[in-house]
Scaffold this motif. Structure first.
Motif, PDB file in Angstrom:
ATOM      1  N   TYR A 167       9.708 -14.644 -46.164  1.00  0.00           N
ATOM      2  CA  TYR A 167       9.152 -14.396 -47.487  1.00  0.00           C
ATOM      3  C   TYR A 167       8.499 -13.024 -47.491  1.00  0.00           C
ATOM      4  O   TYR A 167       8.306 -12.394 -46.441  1.00  0.00           O
ATOM      5  CB  TYR A 167       8.131 -15.473 -47.858  1.00  0.00           C
ATOM      6  CG  TYR A 167       6.924 -15.528 -46.948  1.00  0.00           C
ATOM      7  CD1 TYR A 167       5.816 -14.704 -47.153  1.00  0.00           C
ATOM      8  CD2 TYR A 167       6.887 -16.404 -45.859  1.00  0.00           C
ATOM      9  CE1 TYR A 167       4.709 -14.740 -46.315  1.00  0.00           C
ATOM     10  CE2 TYR A 167       5.793 -16.448 -45.013  1.00  0.00           C
ATOM     11  CZ  TYR A 167       4.707 -15.621 -45.245  1.00  0.00           C
ATOM     12  OH  TYR A 167       3.619 -15.661 -44.404  1.00  0.00           O
ATOM     13  N   THR A 168       8.171 -12.554 -48.680  1.00  0.00           N
ATOM     14  CA  THR A 168       7.418 -11.316 -48.823  1.00  0.00           C
ATOM     15  C   THR A 168       6.204 -11.592 -49.703  1.00  0.00           C
ATOM     16  O   THR A 168       6.213 -12.512 -50.527  1.00  0.00           O
ATOM     17  CB  THR A 168       8.260 -10.199 -49.467  1.00  0.00           C
ATOM     18  OG1 THR A 168       8.765 -10.668 -50.726  1.00  0.00           O
ATOM     19  CG2 THR A 168       9.425  -9.803 -48.573  1.00  0.00           C
ATOM     20  N   VAL A 169       5.180 -10.797 -49.504  1.00  0.00           N
ATOM     21  CA  VAL A 169       3.988 -10.910 -50.348  1.00  0.00           C
ATOM     22  C   VAL A 169       4.266 -10.192 -51.662  1.00  0.00           C
ATOM     23  O   VAL A 169       4.858  -9.110 -51.691  1.00  0.00           O
ATOM     24  CB  VAL A 169       2.759 -10.296 -49.650  1.00  0.00           C
ATOM     25  CG1 VAL A 169       1.540 -10.356 -50.564  1.00  0.00           C
ATOM     26  CG2 VAL A 169       2.487 -11.013 -48.337  1.00  0.00           C
ATOM     27  N   SER A 170       3.882 -10.817 -52.768  1.00  0.00           N
ATOM     28  CA  SER A 170       4.163 -10.267 -54.091  1.00  0.00           C
ATOM     29  C   SER A 170       3.532  -8.896 -54.272  1.00  0.00           C
ATOM     30  O   SER A 170       2.374  -8.668 -53.913  1.00  0.00           O
ATOM     31  CB  SER A 170       3.630 -11.224 -55.161  1.00  0.00           C
ATOM     32  OG  SER A 170       3.771 -10.671 -56.435  1.00  0.00           O
ATOM     33  N   LEU A 171       4.320  -7.953 -54.813  1.00  0.00           N
ATOM     34  CA  LEU A 171       3.818  -6.629 -55.167  1.00  0.00           C
ATOM     35  C   LEU A 171       3.531  -6.633 -56.659  1.00  0.00           C
ATOM     36  O   LEU A 171       4.438  -6.617 -57.482  1.00  0.00           O
ATOM     37  CB  LEU A 171       4.853  -5.555 -54.821  1.00  0.00           C
ATOM     38  CG  LEU A 171       5.248  -5.478 -53.331  1.00  0.00           C
ATOM     39  CD1 LEU A 171       6.367  -4.469 -53.137  1.00  0.00           C
ATOM     40  CD2 LEU A 171       4.039  -5.095 -52.483  1.00  0.00           C
ATOM     41  N   THR A 172       2.272  -6.681 -57.015  1.00  0.00           N
ATOM     42  CA  THR A 172       1.860  -6.925 -58.401  1.00  0.00           C
ATOM     43  C   THR A 172       2.499  -5.949 -59.381  1.00  0.00           C
ATOM     44  O   THR A 172       3.035  -6.348 -60.413  1.00  0.00           O
ATOM     45  CB  THR A 172       0.331  -6.860 -58.530  1.00  0.00           C
ATOM     46  OG1 THR A 172      -0.236  -7.802 -57.623  1.00  0.00           O
ATOM     47  CG2 THR A 172      -0.098  -7.196 -59.941  1.00  0.00           C
ATOM     48  N   ASN A 173       2.468  -4.658 -59.081  1.00  0.00           N
ATOM     49  CA  ASN A 173       2.987  -3.667 -60.024  1.00  0.00           C
ATOM     50  C   ASN A 173       4.472  -3.843 -60.249  1.00  0.00           C
ATOM     51  O   ASN A 173       4.967  -3.764 -61.359  1.00  0.00           O
ATOM     52  CB  ASN A 173       2.707  -2.247 -59.516  1.00  0.00           C
ATOM     53  CG  ASN A 173       1.229  -1.910 -59.588  1.00  0.00           C
ATOM     54  OD1 ASN A 173       0.501  -2.516 -60.373  1.00  0.00           O
ATOM     55  ND2 ASN A 173       0.789  -0.972 -58.776  1.00  0.00           N
ATOM     56  N   PHE A 174       5.202  -4.107 -59.137  1.00  0.00           N
ATOM     57  CA  PHE A 174       6.640  -4.300 -59.274  1.00  0.00           C
ATOM     58  C   PHE A 174       6.939  -5.529 -60.116  1.00  0.00           C
ATOM     59  O   PHE A 174       7.780  -5.507 -60.997  1.00  0.00           O
ATOM     60  CB  PHE A 174       7.291  -4.440 -57.898  1.00  0.00           C
ATOM     61  CG  PHE A 174       8.745  -4.819 -57.969  1.00  0.00           C
ATOM     62  CD1 PHE A 174       9.707  -3.865 -58.269  1.00  0.00           C
ATOM     63  CD2 PHE A 174       9.153  -6.126 -57.770  1.00  0.00           C
ATOM     64  CE1 PHE A 174      11.048  -4.205 -58.350  1.00  0.00           C
ATOM     65  CE2 PHE A 174      10.489  -6.470 -57.856  1.00  0.00           C
ATOM     66  CZ  PHE A 174      11.443  -5.503 -58.137  1.00  0.00           C
ATOM     67  N   VAL A 175       6.203  -6.611 -59.837  1.00  0.00           N
ATOM     68  CA  VAL A 175       6.439  -7.844 -60.594  1.00  0.00           C
ATOM     69  C   VAL A 175       6.156  -7.625 -62.074  1.00  0.00           C
ATOM     70  O   VAL A 175       6.910  -8.052 -62.942  1.00  0.00           O
ATOM     71  CB  VAL A 175       5.565  -8.988 -60.031  1.00  0.00           C
ATOM     72  CG1 VAL A 175       5.626 -10.205 -60.931  1.00  0.00           C
ATOM     73  CG2 VAL A 175       6.026  -9.352 -58.627  1.00  0.00           C
ATOM     74  N   ASN A 176       5.071  -6.906 -62.387  1.00  0.00           N
ATOM     75  CA  ASN A 176       4.742  -6.670 -63.789  1.00  0.00           C
ATOM     76  C   ASN A 176       5.815  -5.843 -64.491  1.00  0.00           C
ATOM     77  O   ASN A 176       6.208  -6.145 -65.613  1.00  0.00           O
ATOM     78  CB  ASN A 176       3.387  -5.968 -63.887  1.00  0.00           C
ATOM     79  CG  ASN A 176       2.233  -6.917 -63.564  1.00  0.00           C
ATOM     80  OD1 ASN A 176       2.415  -8.123 -63.600  1.00  0.00           O
ATOM     81  ND2 ASN A 176       1.084  -6.381 -63.251  1.00  0.00           N
ATOM     82  N   ASN A 177       6.282  -4.775 -63.837  1.00  0.00           N
ATOM     83  CA  ASN A 177       7.335  -3.942 -64.422  1.00  0.00           C
ATOM     84  C   ASN A 177       8.623  -4.734 -64.578  1.00  0.00           C
ATOM     85  O   ASN A 177       9.306  -4.658 -65.600  1.00  0.00           O
ATOM     86  CB  ASN A 177       7.582  -2.711 -63.549  1.00  0.00           C
ATOM     87  CG  ASN A 177       6.418  -1.740 -63.593  1.00  0.00           C
ATOM     88  OD1 ASN A 177       5.678  -1.717 -64.569  1.00  0.00           O
ATOM     89  ND2 ASN A 177       6.255  -0.955 -62.545  1.00  0.00           N
TER      90      ASN A 177
END
Length: 292
Positions: A167-177
């Motif tokens: 798994y990977t830890v969520s990258l907030t900015n990428f997820v939002n974009n």
């Protein structure tokens, strides 16, 4: 992830066991999977052939014996790469695990999208493959106690994913974009799903995504590998297949009009383009294969 309302709204299994199983051959009305999303999780395994599936903006080629995990809320769709492809899928709700979060809280982090489980599992993931194959086999035959085996196998799958850090830890900015694009796409899919039987125009589709027609075409092509009108017609034909199978007494002309085509010859031409045969022959083949 905030789940907006433009999704495939279906009851999965039942309240106490929210799991659904599908076996898909090239005679299944949704053999080539239209883009859709749902608030449940999905696992696909390929028994024969190869399928290409897009999940959000990423494309995966899943070969025989391989597995694809699709998280809740992800826009996904795809098509068989080979004519004789056979695959199975299970769809399950997180309600199945509400009492099994565990002390570490990692499973809850997955449900909350703080960690993102890897999607594609090849033959090198032997233990995961064995667990998933046990899950599918159990759901297919549904022998006594199958619910416990399925739930246990899925929990063991999550455990192996966490143990091996798949798994990977969520990258907030990428997820939002990324979510801004997915949100626009879901709005367009909702319009198509609810109004495919009407004369939708490119301008109407583009307006739903708050984009100009020119930019919308580029955006939609990048997200789905199809033009907007091509996808609209593809979706209409998929709906026509379901209507054919569910109500074989209805006339081809009525089905054409019910699915948004105002010209019978164009409907038949489009049907042949996507299914490789005429509506009548498609129905006869399906009926022959499902007899008895």
């Amino acid at each position: 992830m905030k789940h907006i309302s433009y999704n495939e709204q279906r009851e999965r299994g039942n309240f106490s066991f929210p799991v659904e199983y599908h076996y898909v051959t090239n005679h299944h009305p949704r053999y080539n999977m239209p883009y859709h999303w749902h608030i449940q999780y999905e696992i696909i395994r390929v028994l024969q052939g190869k399928i290409v599936i897009t999940v959000d903006e990423n494309e995966y080629t899943v070969n025989q014996g391989e597995i694809l995990f699709i998280p809740d809320g992800a826009v996904h769709g795809g098509k068989a790469f080979l004519e004789n492809t056979i695959y199975e899928c299970i769809v399950f709700d997180k309600k199945l695990f509400e009492t099994d979060i565990g002390e570490s809280g990692m499973l809850q982090k997955f449900f909350d999208h703080q960690i993102l489980i890897n999607k594609h599992y090849t033959n090198e993931h032997s233990l995961i493959k064995e667990l998933i194959w046990l899950t599918f086999r159990t759901l297919k035959y549904r022998y006594e106690g199958f619910e416990y085996i399925v739930k246990g196998a899925l929990l063991a799958f999550f455990g192996l994913v966490l143990k091996n850090k798949l798994y990977t830890v969520s990258l907030t900015n990428f997820v939002n974009n990324n979510q801004r694009n997915i949100y626009k796409l879901k709005k367009v899919f909702h319009l198509i799903e609810t109004s495919y039987n009407k004369p939708l125009t490119l301008e109407e589709l583009a307006s739903t995504a708050d984009l100009s027609p020119k930019y919308f075409c580029r955006f939609f092509q990048n997200m789905t590998n199809k033009s907007p009108i091509s996808y609209l017609n593809y979706y209409r034909i998929e709906c026509a297949c379901i209507k054919l199978i569910n109500d074989p007494e209805i006339s081809i002309t009525d089905i054409a009009y019910d699915c948004g085509f105002n010209d019978l010859s164009y409907f038949i031409k489009t049907f042949r383009k996507y299914k490789g045969t005429t509506p009548n022959k498609y129905l006869k083949t399906y009926q022959q294969l499902t007899k008895g």
